[in-house]
Design an enzyme around this catalytic site. Structure first.
Site, short mmCIF file in Angstrom:
data_model
loop_
_atom_site.label_atom_id
_atom_site.label_comp_id
_atom_site.label_asym_id
_atom_site.label_seq_id
_atom_site.Cartn_x
_atom_site.Cartn_y
_atom_site.Cartn_z
N HIS A 475 36.71 36.32 38.41
CA HIS A 475 35.96 37.57 38.33
C HIS A 475 36.66 38.68 39.12
O HIS A 475 36.95 39.76 38.59
CB HIS A 475 34.54 37.33 38.88
CG HIS A 475 33.68 38.55 38.90
ND1 HIS A 475 32.73 38.78 37.93
CD2 HIS A 475 33.63 39.62 39.73
CE1 HIS A 475 32.13 39.93 38.17
NE2 HIS A 475 32.66 40.47 39.27
N GLU A 476 36.94 38.40 40.39
CA GLU A 476 37.55 39.44 41.22
C GLU A 476 38.97 39.74 40.75
O GLU A 476 39.43 40.87 40.86
CB GLU A 476 37.55 39.03 42.70
CG GLU A 476 36.14 38.82 43.28
CD GLU A 476 35.22 40.01 43.11
OE1 GLU A 476 35.71 41.16 43.03
OE2 GLU A 476 33.99 39.80 43.02
N HIS A 479 38.71 42.35 38.10
CA HIS A 479 38.64 43.68 38.70
C HIS A 479 40.04 44.12 39.16
O HIS A 479 40.43 45.27 38.99
CB HIS A 479 37.74 43.68 39.93
CG HIS A 479 36.27 43.67 39.64
ND1 HIS A 479 35.67 44.58 38.80
CD2 HIS A 479 35.27 42.89 40.11
CE1 HIS A 479 34.37 44.35 38.76
NE2 HIS A 479 34.09 43.32 39.54
N HIS A 482 42.10 45.42 36.46
CA HIS A 482 41.61 46.74 36.07
C HIS A 482 42.24 47.82 36.97
O HIS A 482 42.58 48.91 36.51
CB HIS A 482 40.08 46.75 36.18
CG HIS A 482 39.39 47.87 35.46
ND1 HIS A 482 38.08 48.17 35.71
CD2 HIS A 482 39.80 48.74 34.51
CE1 HIS A 482 37.72 49.19 34.93
NE2 HIS A 482 38.74 49.55 34.19
ZN LIG Z 1 32.28 42.37 39.98
#
Ligand SMILES: [Zn+2]
Length: 687
Positions: A475-476, A479, A482
């Protein structure tokens, strides 16, 4: 008697010559920060004054581009400071954080409430059709105008003064709230003494708990802490109902202890000030104000999604509770299932139904293997690769750095991973940037950080992750991509600086690739033998994926509904927030054995700064997007379909805030998202 200039011995105010312009962490001491903030703020004030005082007619270059350039030193100093405040804090850093938070808020609102500056932005906005701007420049102008309007630009002076005061006070309250939670977490450890106290706990947990006890000055014992990476596995495996209850009560009491670290008064004041701010800006509630600039646009749209999910999730959770009660009865016990029993009996049932034992999974998920897996997925989707480097001076010896390379082999970012829990670190996991990508004056490459709170392995043992923790890592890292793949000109539009209910799309979508059989076969290898995870276990994991989703969905949606309802109150006055939370949970029929994922007094998403206030729903909103987005790959019959991956990169991961989020999504997917994919993903569609 020349005084040396204070800048001369302050490394923050010297040129930052490390690779990627990284902060001089090896030379910085806490006392360098206040003077550096002062110098950086003075520099930005001068830059803003030059824009306002420019005698020429406003142009994009002398106003918007100049605004984008202003505050460079402040961004650098803030990036370094807030990294330390999250991941390597101390009493000195905490004191500076309390002092600096309101000053930064005040100075920011002074810019956004400057009439002369706003007049220049307004003039440009009204002439925008005639300025010959490209799409990204036009978007930058529009986003600056939104920032001014939402801060209160154009209002009467007394209203603006009040907004500024509110912003400053909220910044202080947000910093205090998080510090209180951290203080309660540091103050507590459940000390396990002797074999009876360890009943049911897997070997990996026991060795991590021995480390935790040693770190707290209790060598030879075992400690359960309130960090999620210690608390949740303890609740899952401890056969001692009395100890589970103790840990649960300490976990939910964070910030609610009634003493010096009680967050009751902070919450009350925060909610009242947010509502007042929304009224001053002409909105019916703080929620209406927040959602106006989100992809959802209105609180009702967010509530619609949550309510659509709540009823089937609650029904499913009640069925799950019955099944857990039956497991308790089958063991010859007759107590009523309580919140501190759920994870323990769910784990037993998971094992009985799917023969998946979390302690059987963890040896195949060593941290190193999961980092390699995340890197590999990024490479297959986007052609990004990672090369470790050991020449960076990072604030903690645990932290590691990699150069991220683009498909052509040229560097695109510096990536820093800091994976282990420690007392100086706020709990949880997050991504932040020490420097954002932009190319206003030549290419500036980003420095992106992932911070985790994994429990270290025991002495000589590697860190082994649970499946949930491996999801957190993916998940991180989503990010992080991104931020790292961002390819925009203007800092305002860079990387993760997008609508809050869109920002979880790149992170949550990336998680889908973790449990694909291809990923597990190659990267989930036993830390001792190197054997790949057995095929049968991979199949059982896939079958178990929808297990316990009634619980997982209700604990989340309950917290999100509370957050939204709280911020829909138009005039909270002296509202008792904890009481409001109890009432909200009763009204939605919260199952008695499910605890809300974050109770108000330690709900840091909502009260540690503005981050996710009236915005916790964003995770669910983004999940509707990520479920729908991943179905595109499934429909293509290829998890790494090159054409889809290319559109995903172009319109999402590399696009920053260059488009409205709904338009960006349509450009990637070719259609609007449907929430049905979310219900299918969680196994709630047939309810
Ligand atoms: Zn998040």
């Amino acid at each position: 008697m020349d005084q040396p200039s204070p800048a001369a011995d302050n490394p923050l105010l010297q040129p930052w010559n490390a690779p990627f312009g990284a902060p001089p962490f090896d030379r910085v001491r806490p006392e360098h920060f206040l003077p550096a903030f002062e110098a950086a703020l003075a520099e930005r004030r001068a830059e803003i004054a030059a824009i306002v005082g420019n005698p020429q007619q406003p142009t994009f270059a002398n106003t918007i581009a100049a605004l984008e350039r202003a505050g460079g030193l402040l961004r650098r100093v803030s990036g370094a400071f807030f990294h330390l405040a999250g991941a390597q804090t101390s009493d000195a850093i905490e004191r500076i954080e309390r002092d600096v938070a309101p000053i930064l808020a005040r100075e920011r609102s002074a810019i956004l409430l400057d009439d002369a500056l706003f007049a220049r932005v307004e003039a440009l906005f009204h002439a925008r059709e005639r300025l010959g701007l490209d799409a990204e420049a036009a978007r930058t102008l529009e986003r600056w105008r939104v920032a001014f309007k939402r801060a209160g630009a154009g209002l009467a002076p007394d209203r603006k003064a009040r907004l500024a005061a509110i912003g400053e006070r909220l910044a202080t309250l947000g910093a205090l709230f998080g510090q209180n939670v951290l203080a309660d977490e540091k103050a507590f450890a459940l000390i396990l003494d002797g074999p009876d106290d360890l009943a049911g706990l897997p070997e990996s947990f026991v060795s991590a708990a021995a480390e935790a006890a040693a770190a707290r000055g209790r060598p030879g014992k075992h400690a359960v802490t309130l960090s999620r990476s210690s608390y949740e596995p303890f609740m899952q495996f401890s056969a001692r109902r009395d100890l589970r209850e103790k840990a649960f009560r300490a976990f939910v009491a964070r910030g609610a202890g009634g003493g010096a670290h009680d967050n009751g008064a902070i919450m009350r004041e925060t909610v009242a000030l947010r509502a007042e701010r929304a009224r001053l800006l002409g909105y019916a509630s703080f929620a209406a104000f927040r959602l106006a600039d989100a992809m959802a646009k209105t609180p009702q749209a967010a509530l619609d999604l949550m309510q659509r999910v709540w009823a089937p999730a609650r029904a499913q959770a009640l069925r799950e509770a019955e099944a857990l009660q039956a497991t308790i009865a089958a063991e010859g016990c007759n107590f009523q299932l309580a919140a501190w029993d759920w994870r323990y009996y769910a784990e037993k049932r998971r094992k009985a139904l799917y023969d998946v034992d979390q302690s059987e999974v963890a040896p195949y998920l060593p941290l190193e293997g999961m980092i390699a897996a995340a890197f590999d997925v990024a490479h297959r989707l986007f052609g990004v690769s990672f090369v470790a480097r050991d020449d960076m001076r990072l604030p903690n010896a645990d932290a590691r750095a990699w150069t991220a390379l683009g498909p052509d082999g040229a560097p695109i970012a510096l990536f820093v991973g800091d994976y282990f829990a420690r007392d100086s670190k706020h709990s949880g996991a997050w991504m932040s940037a020490l420097r954002d990508q932009q190319k206003l004056d030549g290419r500036v490459l980003p420095i992106v950080v992932n911070v985790m709170s994994f429990a270290r392995g025991g002495a000589g043992e590697p860190c082994l992750l649970s499946l949930d923790e491996a999801h957190t890592l993916f998940h991180e890292f989503g990010h992080a991509l991104h931020g790292m793949m961002s390819d925009v000109t203007y800092p305002l539009l860079s990387g993760t600086n997008v609508a809050r209910d869109f920002v979880e799309l790149p992170s949550q979508l990336f998680e889908h690739w973790l449990e694909r059989p291809e990923t597990l076969r190659r990267f989930a290898r036993h830390h001792r033998t190197g054997e790949p995870m057995p095929e049968a276990l991979i199949e059982r994991l896939a079958a178990a994926r929808r297990f316990n989703q009634g619980f997982a969905t209700t604990e989340f949606v309950a917290a999100a509904l509370f957050d939204m309802e709280l911020h829909l109150v138009a005039d909270p006055g002296a509202l008792d927030v904890a009481e409001f939370e109890r009432r909200t949970l009763a009204e939605i029929g919260m199952p008695s054995a499910v605890a809300t994922r974050h109770s108000a007094p330690h709900f840091q998403h909502v009260f540690s700064g503005d981050g996710y206030s009236a915005g916790y729903y964003s995770y669910l909103w983004s999940e509707a997007l990520d479920a729908d987005a991943f179905e595109a790959f499934e429909q293509a019959g290829d998890d790494f379909d090159p054409a889809l991956a290319e559109r995903l990169k172009r319109f999402v991961y590399a696009a920053g805030n260059t488009r409205e989020p709904d338009e960006a999504y349509r450009r990637f997917r070719g259609a609007d998202p449907s929430p049905d994919a979310l219900l299918r993903k969680r196994g709630l569609a047939e309810n």
